[in-house]
Write an enzyme that holds these catalytic residues in place. Structure first.
Site, PDB file in Angstrom:
ATOM      1  N   GLU A 166      83.938 -76.015  97.370  1.00 50.24           N
ATOM      2  CA  GLU A 166      85.377 -76.045  97.592  1.00 50.24           C
ATOM      3  C   GLU A 166      85.749 -74.603  97.898  1.00 50.24           C
ATOM      4  O   GLU A 166      85.463 -73.700  97.109  1.00 50.24           O
ATOM      5  CB  GLU A 166      86.068 -76.558  96.326  1.00 50.24           C
ATOM      6  CG  GLU A 166      87.515 -76.925  96.491  1.00 50.24           C
ATOM      7  CD  GLU A 166      87.765 -78.135  97.391  1.00 50.24           C
ATOM      8  OE1 GLU A 166      88.917 -78.285  97.813  1.00 50.24           O
ATOM      9  OE2 GLU A 166      86.839 -78.907  97.692  1.00 50.24           O
ATOM     10  N   ASP A 201      97.889 -70.966  91.935  1.00 51.89           N
ATOM     11  CA  ASP A 201      96.744 -70.303  91.336  1.00 51.89           C
ATOM     12  C   ASP A 201      97.143 -69.303  90.266  1.00 51.89           C
ATOM     13  O   ASP A 201      98.135 -68.605  90.388  1.00 51.89           O
ATOM     14  CB  ASP A 201      95.927 -69.590  92.424  1.00 51.89           C
ATOM     15  CG  ASP A 201      95.328 -70.579  93.402  1.00 51.89           C
ATOM     16  OD1 ASP A 201      94.784 -71.585  92.926  1.00 51.89           O
ATOM     17  OD2 ASP A 201      95.427 -70.371  94.616  1.00 51.89           O
TER      18      ASP A 201
END
EC number: 4.2.1.20
Length: 268
Positions: free
Chosen positions: A49, A60
């Protein structure tokens, strides 16, 4: 049979789950980034990924934001990212490669153009972190037209309707969140997942891979035991890059050791 289907079928025969590490392409620099991807696969990663560096990664935590900053500081552009993916793809023709990106990046040069580049580089799936299912149509249509799986997130707080939509619209795999919030290894994964998995299976969703907060083999084992098809580890993988960025040899060794221990935990 596409690469994800082939992988899941193969793992089922071996009675294993998938271990999928996440890294940002270009972190800490493009050259070493290629070696990192290669090391992850050689050490047992079932799929990759990958993030394309972006200046404002909303979903994030600080670890992956740091990876984005390092990659951008080393002058990593989307064009360089696609070159590196093409190179990895030609060396590993069967390993599924997924991208995790933000909508602005897809919009930048036109949606179709983005998916064309993905197709040419050999990308299998694209997850757009800031596009929910109800806003996904134009991305989804372009993805499918270019032979790319659109990946959707199933959050722990999802209603049955949301899970049904995720199951219906997604392809390749389902990204199952082990908790709500931003990514990070600091907050241990809370696991009310068996219920979510049951629901997703009812709706015939693509295999669910558990992500967010997965940083140690015991959590991978737990995810697979709960019925997930595998586990994704982002922040813990990226943290190793952050810690060892000044010493490439130590960095690749740390990543290889981490990957092989996480992969070993996928055995049912």
């Amino acid at each position: 049979m596409d690469r994800y289907q082939a992988l899941f079928a193969q793992l089922e025969k071996k009675n294993q789950g998938a271990f999928v590490p996440f890294v940002t392409i270009g972190d800490p620099n493009p050259e070493l980034s290629y070696d990192i991807m290669e090391t992850l696969i050689e050490a047992g990663a079932d799929a990759l990924e990958l993030g394309i560096p972006f200046s404002d990664p909303l979903a994030d935590g600080p670890t992956i934001q740091g990876a984005n900053i390092r990659a951008l500081d080393s002058k990593t552009t989307p064009a360089i990212c696609f070159e590196l993916i093409t190179k990895i793809r030609s060396k590993y023709p069967d390993t599924p490669i997924g991208l995790l990106v933000y909508a602005n990046l897809v919009f930048a040069n036109g949606i179709d153009n983005f998916y064309t580049k993905c197709q040419q580089a050999g990308v299998d799936s694209v997850l757009i972190a800031d596009v929910p299912t109800n806003e996904s149509q134009e991305f989804r249509e372009s993805a499918i037209e270019h032979g790319i799986h659109p990946i959707f997130i199933a959050p722990p707080s999802a209603s049955p309707e949301t899970l049904e939509t995720v199951a219906k619209l997604g392809g390749g795999y389902t990204y199952l969140l082990s908790r709500a919030g931003v990514t990070g290894a600091e907050t241990k994964a809370g696991m009310p997942v068996a219920q979510l998995l049951e629901r997703l299976n009812q709706y015939d969703a693509p295999p669910a891979i558990l992500g967010f907060g997965i940083s140690e083999p015991a959590q991978v084992e737990e995810a697979v035991k709960a019925g997930a098809a595998g586990a994704i580890s982002g922040s813990a993988t990226v943290k190793l890059i952050e810690q060892h960025q000044a010493n490439p040899e130590a960095l690749l060794k740390a990543l290889a050791d981490f990957t092989s221990s996480m992969k070993a935990a996928t055995q049912k």
